[in-house]
Design a protein around this motif. Structure first.
Motif, PDB file in Angstrom:
ATOM      1  N   ALA A 108       0.824  -1.211   0.000  1.00  0.00           N
ATOM      2  CA  ALA A 108       0.000   0.000   0.000  1.00  0.00           C
ATOM      3  C   ALA A 108       0.859   1.263   0.000  1.00  0.00           C
ATOM      4  N   LEU A 109       1.921   1.269   0.799  1.00  0.00           N
ATOM      5  CA  LEU A 109       2.810   2.436   0.832  1.00  0.00           C
ATOM      6  C   LEU A 109       3.574   2.588  -0.478  1.00  0.00           C
ATOM      7  N   SER A 110       3.906   1.480  -1.126  1.00  0.00           N
ATOM      8  CA  SER A 110       4.557   1.550  -2.438  1.00  0.00           C
ATOM      9  C   SER A 110       3.630   2.201  -3.457  1.00  0.00           C
ATOM     10  N   ALA A 111       2.347   1.821  -3.406  1.00  0.00           N
ATOM     11  CA  ALA A 111       1.369   2.424  -4.316  1.00  0.00           C
ATOM     12  C   ALA A 111       1.248   3.919  -4.057  1.00  0.00           C
ATOM     13  N   LEU A 112       1.243   4.327  -2.784  1.00  0.00           N
ATOM     14  CA  LEU A 112       1.141   5.752  -2.456  1.00  0.00           C
ATOM     15  C   LEU A 112       2.375   6.514  -2.943  1.00  0.00           C
ATOM     16  N   ALA A 113       3.552   5.898  -2.798  1.00  0.00           N
ATOM     17  CA  ALA A 113       4.778   6.541  -3.288  1.00  0.00           C
ATOM     18  C   ALA A 113       4.727   6.698  -4.806  1.00  0.00           C
ATOM     19  N   GLY A 114       4.203   5.687  -5.504  1.00  0.00           N
ATOM     20  CA  GLY A 114       4.079   5.791  -6.954  1.00  0.00           C
ATOM     21  C   GLY A 114       3.073   6.839  -7.376  1.00  0.00           C
ATOM     22  N   ALA A 115       1.939   6.898  -6.701  1.00  0.00           N
ATOM     23  CA  ALA A 115       0.883   7.848  -7.070  1.00  0.00           C
ATOM     24  C   ALA A 115       1.312   9.291  -6.875  1.00  0.00           C
ATOM     25  N   THR A 116       2.208   9.540  -5.921  1.00  0.00           N
ATOM     26  CA  THR A 116       2.616  10.922  -5.624  1.00  0.00           C
ATOM     27  C   THR A 116       3.924  11.316  -6.285  1.00  0.00           C
ATOM     28  N   MET A 117       4.495  10.451  -7.110  1.00  0.00           N
ATOM     29  CA  MET A 117       5.751  10.786  -7.785  1.00  0.00           C
ATOM     30  C   MET A 117       5.562  12.024  -8.667  1.00  0.00           C
ATOM     31  N   PRO A 118       6.356  13.092  -8.475  1.00  0.00           N
ATOM     32  CA  PRO A 118       6.225  14.300  -9.306  1.00  0.00           C
ATOM     33  C   PRO A 118       6.467  13.996 -10.786  1.00  0.00           C
ATOM     34  N   GLN A 119       5.596  14.515 -11.647  1.00  0.00           N
ATOM     35  CA  GLN A 119       5.677  14.233 -13.089  1.00  0.00           C
ATOM     36  C   GLN A 119       6.510  15.316 -13.795  1.00  0.00           C
ATOM     37  N   VAL A 120       7.779  15.385 -13.420  1.00  0.00           N
ATOM     38  CA  VAL A 120       8.655  16.436 -13.942  1.00  0.00           C
ATOM     39  C   VAL A 120       8.901  16.261 -15.437  1.00  0.00           C
ATOM     40  N   GLY A 121       8.990  15.022 -15.925  1.00  0.00           N
ATOM     41  CA  GLY A 121       9.244  14.803 -17.346  1.00  0.00           C
ATOM     42  C   GLY A 121       8.172  15.426 -18.224  1.00  0.00           C
ATOM     43  N   SER A 122       6.909  15.249 -17.877  1.00  0.00           N
ATOM     44  CA  SER A 122       5.820  15.846 -18.654  1.00  0.00           C
ATOM     45  C   SER A 122       5.841  17.362 -18.549  1.00  0.00           C
ATOM     46  N   MET A 123       6.227  17.876 -17.395  1.00  0.00           N
ATOM     47  CA  MET A 123       6.291  19.333 -17.227  1.00  0.00           C
ATOM     48  C   MET A 123       7.431  19.936 -18.030  1.00  0.00           C
ATOM     49  N   VAL A 124       8.540  19.198 -18.160  1.00  0.00           N
ATOM     50  CA  VAL A 124       9.628  19.667 -19.025  1.00  0.00           C
ATOM     51  C   VAL A 124       9.148  19.736 -20.474  1.00  0.00           C
ATOM     52  N   ARG A 125       8.423  18.702 -20.930  1.00  0.00           N
ATOM     53  CA  ARG A 125       7.892  18.713 -22.295  1.00  0.00           C
ATOM     54  C   ARG A 125       6.921  19.866 -22.503  1.00  0.00           C
ATOM     55  N   ALA A 126       6.112  20.148 -21.496  1.00  0.00           N
ATOM     56  CA  ALA A 126       5.181  21.276 -21.605  1.00  0.00           C
ATOM     57  C   ALA A 126       5.937  22.596 -21.739  1.00  0.00           C
ATOM     58  N   ARG A 127       7.072  22.722 -21.063  1.00  0.00           N
ATOM     59  CA  ARG A 127       7.865  23.957 -21.184  1.00  0.00           C
ATOM     60  C   ARG A 127       8.474  24.070 -22.580  1.00  0.00           C
ATOM     61  N   TRP A 128       8.956  22.933 -23.120  1.00  0.00           N
ATOM     62  CA  TRP A 128       9.479  22.987 -24.490  1.00  0.00           C
ATOM     63  C   TRP A 128       8.389  23.422 -25.467  1.00  0.00           C
ATOM     64  N   ALA A 129       7.202  22.835 -25.350  1.00  0.00           N
ATOM     65  CA  ALA A 129       6.108  23.180 -26.255  1.00  0.00           C
ATOM     66  C   ALA A 129       5.714  24.649 -26.117  1.00  0.00           C
ATOM     67  N   HIS A 130       5.889  25.186 -24.925  1.00  0.00           N
ATOM     68  CA  HIS A 130       5.551  26.591 -24.668  1.00  0.00           C
ATOM     69  C   HIS A 130       6.614  27.535 -25.223  1.00  0.00           C
ATOM     70  N   LEU A 131       7.879  27.109 -25.186  1.00  0.00           N
ATOM     71  CA  LEU A 131       8.992  27.978 -25.589  1.00  0.00           C
ATOM     72  C   LEU A 131       9.264  27.960 -27.091  1.00  0.00           C
ATOM     73  N   LEU A 132       9.085  26.799 -27.740  1.00  0.00           N
ATOM     74  CA  LEU A 132       9.575  26.609 -29.100  1.00  0.00           C
ATOM     75  C   LEU A 132       8.477  26.716 -30.141  1.00  0.00           C
TER      76      LEU A 132
END
Length: 412
Positions: A108-132
């Protein structure tokens, strides 16, 4: 390399890329890290595998919700509390593993750790799409695909070395420190950060219901099964051949092939429509994945794995490029997290099904799973290819909105 120089030379890009890499390394550590930790605590690979699967599935399901919140409230507003909850969840898992808590709680704690993992990779892609401008986004996505390949190649090596040299507790503690430091530093960088778009009074956009988004997610779910099934198939096959130590380097050859394919593909200026290119790459990948089952020894398996890897990153890059033309600017982060989640779900599915096939019918049968799942995904892309091209008017309006937002942010 001109295309890469142009993208990586974007003013301020390295300010979010460097902390983004630091934050994404633990993303690739979590699944194998929970497996090793729970096995260490319980003495059971069964519970360890269940914990790793729980973390992967929870991460895949929660990622789009994180992306939706980031689009509506801004990346920083989401990352600060999410990082705090993730650190608390992962810290609780580490404490629980050392205090003899029952395996069910560890899962259960493993699932909670997975669910709360920050999605930095998608946010980096969103910044590229915003900048370029649109013509350079594909090269930026190639940078991200290569970064992901490096992360998923290096992370298991670093984590297993730490777990072997010390213990899985210390290995995941290092991951906890990295994700906290990297994510918080990334959140403070303003460069490229899209402005939040509040939910309209009529209700928000259902991203998965947008034209073509579900098709691209289905395609990348098929690609994800390649990673999960190949890990199982290569491991069991090399053990059958009496050379289990070759499993890591064979899978590393697959990752290296993907890295090279992504670098070359991202530097090309390709003509033609991206949906058609996605269909071609999916069929080509399915055909290339027929090579590993034909290998009769480790030597040919190295070559087969490398050849299949060459097509994986181009398929992923093209999937993100197609999605970029379908998703409006104000929901791009959520749209990218649907692809991240679909790929993660594919990895978990491929590992689970591949393991069952290897146990019941032998590793050669597990090798047949990826070409079948990728062929089904390719058929889906061909069948729904018309939905992968956005209508002209909305695309123009979306691009205009994106660049007006960008210029507004630059003036501020």
């Amino acid at each position: 390399m001109r295309a890469y120089v142009g993208v990586l030379g974007t003013p301020g890009a390295w300010r979010f890329l460097v902390p983004g890499i630091c934050a994404r390394l633990p993303y690739a550590m979590l699944q194998i890290g929970t497996l090793l930790l729970v096995e260490w605590a319980t003495g059971s690979y069964g519970w360890g595998g269940l914990a790793a699967a729980a973390a992967a599935v929870a991460q895949a399901l929660a990622a789009p919700q994180t992306g939706r919140l980031a689009d509506r409230h801004g990346q920083r507003a989401v990352l600060y509390p999410q990082t705090a909850v993730h650190v608390a969840a992962l810290g609780a898992l580490l404490v629980a593993a050392q205090t003899g808590l029952t395996p069910g709680w560890l899962v259960a704690l493993s699932a909670l750790a997975g669910a709360t993992m920050p999605q930095v990779g998608s946010m980096v892609r969103a910044r590229w799409a915003h900048l370029l401008p649109p013509g350079s986004v594909s090269t930026a996505f190639a940078v991200e695909a290569v970064t992901d390949d490096l992360m998923f190649t290096l992370a298991p090596i670093v984590l297993i070395a730490a777990a072997t040299g010390a213990s899985p507790v210390w290995a995941l503690t290092g991951a906890l420190v990295l994700v906290a430091f990297g994510t918080l530093m990334f959140a403070t960088v303003r460069t490229g950060r899209p402005a939040p778009v509040p939910v309209p009074s009529t209700g928000g956009t259902r991203v998965l219901g947008l034209r073509g988004v579900g098709v691209v997610a289905g395609a990348l779910l098929g690609v994800g099964t390649v990673f999960g099934a190949l890990q199982v198939a290569v491991t069991s096959y090399t053990e059958q051949l009496g050379d289990p130590g070759a499993a890591g380097t064979i899978y590393g050859t697959f990752s290296a092939g993907s890295l090279v394919g992504g670098l070359v593909f991202g530097a090309l200026r390709l003509k033609g429509k991206a949906p058609r290119r996605l269909a071609f790459l999916m069929w080509a990948l399915s055909a290339a994945l027929l090579l590993p089952p034909l290998a009769s020894s480790t030597g040919p398996l190295y070559a087969a794995a490398g050849a299949a890897g060459l097509i994986v990153a181009p398929a992923l890059i093209t999937g993100y490029t197609v999605l970029d033309g379908l998703a409006p600017a104000h929901v791009k982060t959520e749209a990218y997290t649907w692809l991240t989640g679909a790929t993660g779900m594919g990895i978990a599915t491929g590992a689970a099904l591949g393991g069952q096939l290897a146990d019941r019918f032998g590793p050669e049968t597990a090798f047949l799973l990826p070409p079948v799942t990728v062929a089904l995904a390719a058929a889906l892309v061909v069948w729904r290819r018309a939905s992968l091209t956005a209508p002209a008017a909305p695309v123009t309006e979306t691009v205009g909105l994106d660049h007006s937002t960008k210029f507004s942010m630059n003036r501020r």
